[in-house]
Design an enzyme around this catalytic site. Structure first.
Site, short mmCIF file in Angstrom:
data_model
loop_
_atom_site.label_atom_id
_atom_site.label_comp_id
_atom_site.label_asym_id
_atom_site.label_seq_id
_atom_site.Cartn_x
_atom_site.Cartn_y
_atom_site.Cartn_z
N ASP A 111 0.82 -1.21 0.00
CA ASP A 111 0.00 0.00 0.00
C ASP A 111 0.86 1.26 0.00
OD1 ASP A 111 -2.18 -1.66 0.24
OD2 ASP A 111 -2.97 -0.74 2.06
N HIS A 158 -5.77 9.23 -0.31
CA HIS A 158 -5.67 8.44 0.93
C HIS A 158 -6.44 9.09 2.10
CE1 HIS A 158 -3.85 5.97 4.14
NE2 HIS A 158 -3.50 5.14 3.17
N HIS A 183 -6.01 2.57 -4.55
CA HIS A 183 -5.94 2.89 -3.12
C HIS A 183 -6.36 4.34 -2.88
CE1 HIS A 183 -5.01 1.87 0.94
NE2 HIS A 183 -3.90 2.58 1.05
N HIS A 241 3.91 -2.20 3.02
CA HIS A 241 3.84 -0.83 2.51
C HIS A 241 5.11 -0.47 1.73
CE1 HIS A 241 0.85 -0.90 5.72
NE2 HIS A 241 0.28 0.11 5.10
#
Length: 227
Positions: free
Chosen positions: A28, A83, A79, A174
């Site tokens: 991510d 964010h 994603h 990540h």
């Protein structure tokens, strides 16, 4: 549809060997200009596929990295654009975050076949799930979270994954950080622990009999909160 109707684990036939249970590596908050290429180098060394859940504002500036992901057999997923906590967004803001990310990725990397979306911070609501469905995206969470974003140490990341992994597990890692944390995380590679842990994790997972596979195009999942 309930707020938990997203995939936490994936059930599918094993991809590599009939006797090998499958797990999935996902990343991510990238692409990051320093960290993501280093993660791609490790994945290339071990010939391990992964899915990258990218942030739209980063994708605009990292065309070559996205194209490298696809060229090396990885998947690109949604994603959101910036964010945010999607539970705090209006319907129009939700649509902008999800649909604009899709169009941005497609413009930067037309080869990408977008199939999946993950909510920032793992915060799902019925409206988020409905918006994903309208966008033609499968909502996917995770089942193993070593909290590598908090930089707990290489050993801690490796141990957490190996203790939590099971067949069908979706492993959360990540390769970047959200835009609102970028200034505080500027400088050297912010995911050096993740990169070092990954070089241990891939062979360790395979030694334990797991096959590391791409996320499937059609899915059967377990929509429950993992223990």
């Amino acid at each position: 549809m309930t707020p938990l109707d997203c995939l936490y684990e994936i059930s599918r036939p094993c991809a590599d060997r009939a006797d090998a249970p499958t797990v999935y590596l996902t990343f991510d908050d990238g692409p990051h200009p320093i960290c993501t290429p280093q993660i791609l180098d490790v994945l290339s060394e071990y010939q391990a596929p992964a899915a990258f859940f990218v942030i739209g504002v980063y994708a605009k500036a990292q065309k070559q990295i996205l194209q490298r992901m696809i060229a090396e057999g990885h998947q690109i997923a949604n994603h959101t654009m910036t964010h945010p906590d999607l539970s705090q967004c209006s319907v129009s803001e939700l649509e902008d975050e999800i649909f604009t990310t899709g169009s941005t990725i497609s413009a930067v990397c037309p080869q990408a076949c977008l199939r999946y979306m993950r909510a920032p911070y793992g915060i799902w609501t019925q409206e988020v799930l409905k918006t994903c469905q309208r966008a033609g995206l499968v909502s996917i969470h995770w089942s193993v979270d070593p909290r590598d974003w908090d930089c707990p140490g290489v050993d801690a990341i490796v141990t957490a994954v190996l203790e939590g992994v099971r067949p069908g597990a979706v492993i959360l890692l990540h390769d970047g950080c959200p835009p609102n944390e970028l200034k505080a995380a500027s400088g050297a590679c912010i995911r050096s622990q993740t990169i070092a842990a990954l070089a241990h994790l891939i062979p360790a997972l395979r030694t334990r009999g797991y096959s590391i596979s791409p996320l499937p195009q059609t899915t059967k999942g377990h929509p429950h909160v993992p223990a």
